[in-house]
Design a protein around this motif. Structure first.
Motif, PDB file in Angstrom:
ATOM      1  N   MET A 204      37.669 -35.064  23.500  1.00 55.01           N
ATOM      2  CA  MET A 204      38.911 -35.577  23.487  1.00 55.01           C
ATOM      3  C   MET A 204      39.801 -34.979  24.854  1.00 55.01           C
ATOM      4  O   MET A 204      39.322 -33.858  25.105  1.00 55.01           O
ATOM      5  CB  MET A 204      39.984 -35.224  22.441  1.00 55.01           C
ATOM      6  CG  MET A 204      39.619 -36.081  20.998  1.00 55.01           C
ATOM      7  SD  MET A 204      40.875 -35.963  20.004  1.00 55.01           S
ATOM      8  CE  MET A 204      41.943 -37.233  20.443  1.00 55.01           C
TER       9      MET A 204
ATOM     10  N   ARG B 167      32.235 -32.249  17.249  1.00 52.73           N
ATOM     11  CA  ARG B 167      33.439 -32.164  18.219  1.00 52.73           C
ATOM     12  C   ARG B 167      32.891 -31.649  19.314  1.00 52.73           C
ATOM     13  O   ARG B 167      32.322 -30.518  19.492  1.00 52.73           O
ATOM     14  CB  ARG B 167      34.539 -31.415  17.389  1.00 52.73           C
ATOM     15  CG  ARG B 167      35.328 -32.007  16.531  1.00 52.73           C
ATOM     16  CD  ARG B 167      36.705 -31.120  15.909  1.00 52.73           C
ATOM     17  NE  ARG B 167      36.975 -31.316  14.653  1.00 52.73           N
ATOM     18  CZ  ARG B 167      36.961 -30.565  13.660  1.00 52.73           C
ATOM     19  NH1 ARG B 167      36.248 -29.552  13.976  1.00 52.73           N
ATOM     20  NH2 ARG B 167      37.354 -30.883  12.460  1.00 52.73           N
TER      21      ARG B 167
ATOM     22  N   PHE C 114      43.561 -34.760  26.070  1.00 52.28           N
ATOM     23  CA  PHE C 114      44.823 -34.863  25.446  1.00 52.28           C
ATOM     24  C   PHE C 114      45.904 -34.859  26.689  1.00 52.28           C
ATOM     25  O   PHE C 114      45.580 -34.898  27.738  1.00 52.28           O
ATOM     26  CB  PHE C 114      45.496 -33.403  24.769  1.00 52.28           C
ATOM     27  CG  PHE C 114      44.470 -33.153  23.314  1.00 52.28           C
ATOM     28  CD1 PHE C 114      44.644 -33.929  22.389  1.00 52.28           C
ATOM     29  CD2 PHE C 114      43.491 -32.427  23.412  1.00 52.28           C
ATOM     30  CE1 PHE C 114      43.994 -33.965  21.373  1.00 52.28           C
ATOM     31  CE2 PHE C 114      42.617 -32.147  22.538  1.00 52.28           C
ATOM     32  CZ  PHE C 114      43.029 -33.055  21.411  1.00 52.28           C
TER      33      PHE C 114
ATOM     34  N   ASN D  96      38.059 -37.303  14.988  1.00 50.97           N
ATOM     35  CA  ASN D  96      37.675 -35.920  14.935  1.00 50.97           C
ATOM     36  C   ASN D  96      38.016 -34.777  14.046  1.00 50.97           C
ATOM     37  O   ASN D  96      37.700 -33.767  14.152  1.00 50.97           O
ATOM     38  CB  ASN D  96      37.741 -35.423  16.465  1.00 50.97           C
ATOM     39  CG  ASN D  96      36.953 -35.480  17.501  1.00 50.97           C
ATOM     40  OD1 ASN D  96      35.693 -35.437  17.040  1.00 50.97           O
ATOM     41  ND2 ASN D  96      37.094 -35.183  18.647  1.00 50.97           N
TER      42      ASN D  96
ATOM     43  N   SER E  89      47.780 -42.300  17.974  1.00 52.96           N
ATOM     44  CA  SER E  89      47.127 -40.978  17.985  1.00 52.96           C
ATOM     45  C   SER E  89      46.555 -40.386  16.756  1.00 52.96           C
ATOM     46  O   SER E  89      45.718 -39.866  16.630  1.00 52.96           O
ATOM     47  CB  SER E  89      48.092 -39.767  18.745  1.00 52.96           C
ATOM     48  OG  SER E  89      48.625 -40.339  19.750  1.00 52.96           O
TER      49      SER E  89
ATOM     50  N   LYS F 148      42.744 -39.263  16.106  1.00 51.16           N
ATOM     51  CA  LYS F 148      42.546 -38.044  15.622  1.00 51.16           C
ATOM     52  C   LYS F 148      41.839 -37.831  14.415  1.00 51.16           C
ATOM     53  O   LYS F 148      41.121 -36.845  14.301  1.00 51.16           O
ATOM     54  CB  LYS F 148      44.042 -37.117  15.617  1.00 51.16           C
ATOM     55  CG  LYS F 148      44.720 -36.699  17.022  1.00 51.16           C
ATOM     56  CD  LYS F 148      45.775 -35.963  16.890  1.00 51.16           C
ATOM     57  CE  LYS F 148      46.535 -35.503  18.092  1.00 51.16           C
ATOM     58  NZ  LYS F 148      47.653 -35.175  18.289  1.00 51.16           N
TER      59      LYS F 148
ATOM     60  N   LEU G   6      41.074 -34.197  13.353  1.00 53.65           N
ATOM     61  CA  LEU G   6      42.005 -33.112  13.783  1.00 53.65           C
ATOM     62  C   LEU G   6      43.216 -33.052  13.097  1.00 53.65           C
ATOM     63  O   LEU G   6      44.388 -32.668  13.740  1.00 53.65           O
ATOM     64  CB  LEU G   6      41.935 -33.438  15.376  1.00 53.65           C
ATOM     65  CG  LEU G   6      40.828 -33.003  16.229  1.00 53.65           C
ATOM     66  CD1 LEU G   6      40.721 -33.155  17.804  1.00 53.65           C
ATOM     67  CD2 LEU G   6      40.422 -31.360  16.036  1.00 53.65           C
ATOM     68  N   LEU G   7      43.614 -33.978  12.393  1.00 55.98           N
ATOM     69  CA  LEU G   7      44.917 -33.987  11.712  1.00 55.98           C
ATOM     70  C   LEU G   7      45.211 -32.802  10.878  1.00 55.98           C
ATOM     71  O   LEU G   7      44.229 -32.227  10.136  1.00 55.98           O
ATOM     72  CB  LEU G   7      45.141 -35.186  10.865  1.00 55.98           C
ATOM     73  CG  LEU G   7      44.797 -36.547  11.648  1.00 55.98           C
ATOM     74  CD1 LEU G   7      44.600 -37.706  10.613  1.00 55.98           C
ATOM     75  CD2 LEU G   7      46.428 -36.627  12.215  1.00 55.98           C
TER      76      LEU G   7
ATOM     77  N   ASP H 199      44.098 -39.588  25.103  1.00 58.28           N
ATOM     78  CA  ASP H 199      45.114 -39.785  24.353  1.00 58.28           C
ATOM     79  C   ASP H 199      46.063 -39.558  25.470  1.00 58.28           C
ATOM     80  O   ASP H 199      46.681 -38.440  25.822  1.00 58.28           O
ATOM     81  CB  ASP H 199      45.288 -38.693  23.265  1.00 58.28           C
ATOM     82  CG  ASP H 199      46.645 -38.919  22.383  1.00 58.28           C
ATOM     83  OD1 ASP H 199      47.390 -39.959  22.875  1.00 58.28           O
ATOM     84  OD2 ASP H 199      46.600 -38.304  21.481  1.00 58.28           O
TER      85      ASP H 199
END
Length: 364
Positions: free
Chosen positions: A97, A91, A99, A57, A50, A54, A59-60, A182
């Protein structure tokens, strides 16, 4: 499937700052994705699946995340060098994404139809009515019954499977070039899971979308993937076509994952488990990270990290067992016994079951 690489991840390394030190969560990960392809990334929890995706994109969490090295090239553009404003355009529009738990992603106070319409208005500049029409089309496309009535429903009024269909509709709203899923079926029962997987395969063919599918379930991998990347301790330890990974696996960790996969054989009462646990990535071990759990480990595994050996044009594995001087090793009996079962249960519908006529585990 077109032989055009749409995404290329190179030497990606990611750390997280903690009170105890830096956790090396991703360590030199490399993979590519072709247009119209499904790439499955599989491994135990904590293997870095993951985190790696992530990062695509962006997204962390920014506060404690460090990108130590690497490039993420989307259509030749390095996403790690993009500004936040540029990423906001990518995005949901180019890269979307899905989830694992839709209840934590959907807004409980907003009608599901409006949540599907929102990315269309944001990225496509549509009017309110145009966005609504697009949302109704998407609801029908993903199999939500009575779209006009369901448009005004709220997430809590939908079942888990229907909520996941809403998430897929939101992700597909702008017809993204890449869809990252994910573990989207983990919380669903097997019947609904099968429906969602069939839906994703159908939409992939209709929309020619590339998919990165993150999972720990090899049964799902067999149904979804064109290629498979096996991750362990923040590294990709084996990559190949689905057939190569299932029928000619080379890395002992892949052997363990395959052997521990449940089957419908009623005579089997004890499920194989990989001994031990993954290493602490605050202090990654020297050599092969899997060595301490590997019953086939060689002396060199404990002090020198193996290179990624080439098995075929599409198949690579990070294990010293593929070195020309390594002893010949046969995979566990559990892996060999499951070979025909995988073919019957998962790869029996129009897919070839063998790779070049080789038996599992041969690496001459």
């Amino acid at each position: 499937m077109e032989d055009t690489t749409i995404l290329d991840v190179k030497n990606l390394a990611i750390s997280f700052k903690t009170f105890e030190g830096d956790v090396k969560a991703v360590r030199g990960v490399e993979f590519s994705l072709k247009k119209g392809e499904t790439l499955a990334i599989v491994g135990e929890s904590g293997s870095g699946k993951s985190v790696s995706t992530k990062a695509i994109n962006r997204l962390l969490p920014k506060k404690n995340t460090m990108i130590d090295s690497g490039e993420i090239l989307f259509e030749g553009k390095d996403l790690l060098k993009c500004s936040e404003k540029e990423m906001q355009k990518i995005r949901g529009n180019d890269i979307a994404m899905i989830f694992q738990d839709p209840m934590t992603s959907l807004n409980p106070t907003m009608q599901v139809g409006k949540q599907i319409a929102e990315p269309v208005r944001t990225h496509k500049g549509c009017t309110k009515e145009e966005a609504k029409e697009r949302a109704l089309e998407l609801m029908e496309l993903v199999g939500i019954h009575s779209p006009k009535q369901s448009y005004k429903s709220y997430p809590h009024q939908f079942s888990g499977g229907m909520r996941q269909r809403v998430m897929i509709a939101i992700a597909l709203a702008c017809e993204p070039k890449i869809l990252i899923a994910d573990e989207p079926t983990t919380a669903l029962d097997v019947t609904i899971q099968a429906q969602i997987l069939d839906l994703m395969n159908k939409l992939k063919k209709e929309l020619d979308t590339s998919i990165i599918f993150i999972t720990h379930d090899l049964g799902v991998v067999a149904q979804m993937a064109d290629r498979v990347a096996v991750m362990y301790a923040g590294q990709i330890v084996e990559v190949g076509t689905a057939d190569e990974i299932f029928y000619n696996p080379m890395h002992p960790y892949t052997w363990g994952l395959l052997a521990s996969m449940p089957t419908l054989d009623v005579e089997e009462t004890n499920l194989y488990t990989i001994p031990g646990s993954p290493p602490n990535l605050l202090h990654p071990p020297e050599g092969d990270a899997f060595a301490a759990r590997n019953e086939y480990a060689l002396a060199i595994d404990f002090y020198e990290e193996p290179e990624l050996f080439q098995v075929s044009d599409t198949h690579y594995a990070k294990t010293w067992l593929l070195h020309p001087d390594a002893p010949d090793v046969t995979p566990p009996e559990e892996v060999i016994r499951r070979k025909e079962k995988f073919e019957m249960l998962h790869l029996g519908k129009g897919q070839s079951a063998r790779v070049g006529g080789e038996a599992i585990g041969s690496h001459s």
